[in-house]
Enzyme design. Structure first.
Site: not given
Length: 291
Positions: A93, A117, A119, A121, A134, A221, A223, A266
């Site tokens: 990312h 996402d 996360h 980030d 990332h 992302d 994930d 990702e």
């Protein structure tokens, strides 16, 4: 695309921003996958270039990431100026610094951004637990972080904090929350989505980002999606978004008139199972050209 523009795909093959470097193989693996080959003849699609971070023992990881992001920003800006629509496939990312710096430069001002996402980030080098870049790109795009990753598109922030939303986060540190709250970025985490429902949360998020005067973008992302549906990601987290919800959202977003670019990052082919994640990426690209 609702405006009929040709979609130009750019690969950004970086894994050096992450602890698991296998995401560097994601763009090339996807470009050679059966999922992409089934899409490749679509008249509105073009795979432009796949970009790589420079090699060299004399360059630090951050310097290599910055070099790739500068090249990616130039590529994205060129795509916009040629009247095409940029869609970036990563890579970890950290490449988002290049994608959205290029868009900001191309449109001449900071844009709105929907950051989907698991996360946030939003670490800086001072707050990061791991030092992995990332985990820092959104902070960089908001104007905070390693100076080598700042000002690549415009001086200062590339993204308008008041028109930025993080959607679907479920794994993060308190320093990131504090930073984004100070910036007045809206965070709609997994718990809020479970409580209010995905459709209501998406509607709010789009209302915020799409009100940016110069338009907006979407950074996904993979994930963010539950690993049962997208196992091939760099940092899998349980209990993510259903793939059907993300596809439905993507279809809507791709048809909105203020959309400037899209990014999917990702992808880790080493963790994919039976091409599930590659097929999901292809499905999202298909929604882009149908939107």
């Amino acid at each position: 695309m609702s405006d009929g523009r040709r979609v130009r795909v750019t690969g950004a093959a970086s894994g050096i921003g992450a602890q698991d470097v296998a995401c560097a193989d994601g763009p090339v693996a996807f470009h050679h996958s059966q999922a992409w080959q089934a899409l490749a003849r679509h008249p509105a699609l073009d795979w432009g270039r796949t970009l790589f971070a420079p090699n060299g023992e004399r360059l630090s990881r951050t310097a290599r990431i910055a070099a790739l992001c500068r090249t990616l920003a130039d590529e994205v800006e060129t795509t916009l100026r040629q009247g095409q629509f940029p869609l970036v496939i990563g890579g970890d990312h950290s490449v988002a610094v290049g994608t959205w710096s290029g868009v900001a430069r191309g449109i001449g001002q900071p844009l709105g951004l929907l950051w989907i996402d698991a996360h946030l980030d939003s670490h800086t080098p001072e707050s990061s637990y791991s030092g992995a870049v990332h985990g820092m790109p959104l902070a960089c795009l908001l104007g905070q972080g390693d100076r080598r990753l700042l000002g690549i598109g415009l001086p200062g922030a590339q993204v308008s904090a008041g028109h930025c939303v993080v959607l679907g986060a479920r794994s993060y540190e308190p320093e990131e929350i504090d930073f984004l709250r100070r910036q007045q970025v809206r965070i709609i985490d997994g718990e809020e989505i479970a409580r209010r429902g995905f459709a209501a949360c998406l509607d709010e998020a789009v209302g915020i980002v799409a009100s940016a005067p110069a338009g907006f973008g979407v950074s996904l992302d993979l994930d963010a999606i539950d690993p049962r549906f997208a196992p091939g990601v760099g940092s899998p987290e349980p209990d993510g978004l259903p793939a059907t919800d993300v596809r439905t959202a993507w279809r809507w977003l791709a048809g909105l008139p203020g959309l400037r670019a899209l990014e999917i990052v990702e992808y880790n082919p080493d963790r994919d199972r039976h091409g599930m994640t590659a097929q999901l990426i292809a499905d999202l690209i298909g929604e882009t050209v149908a939107g």
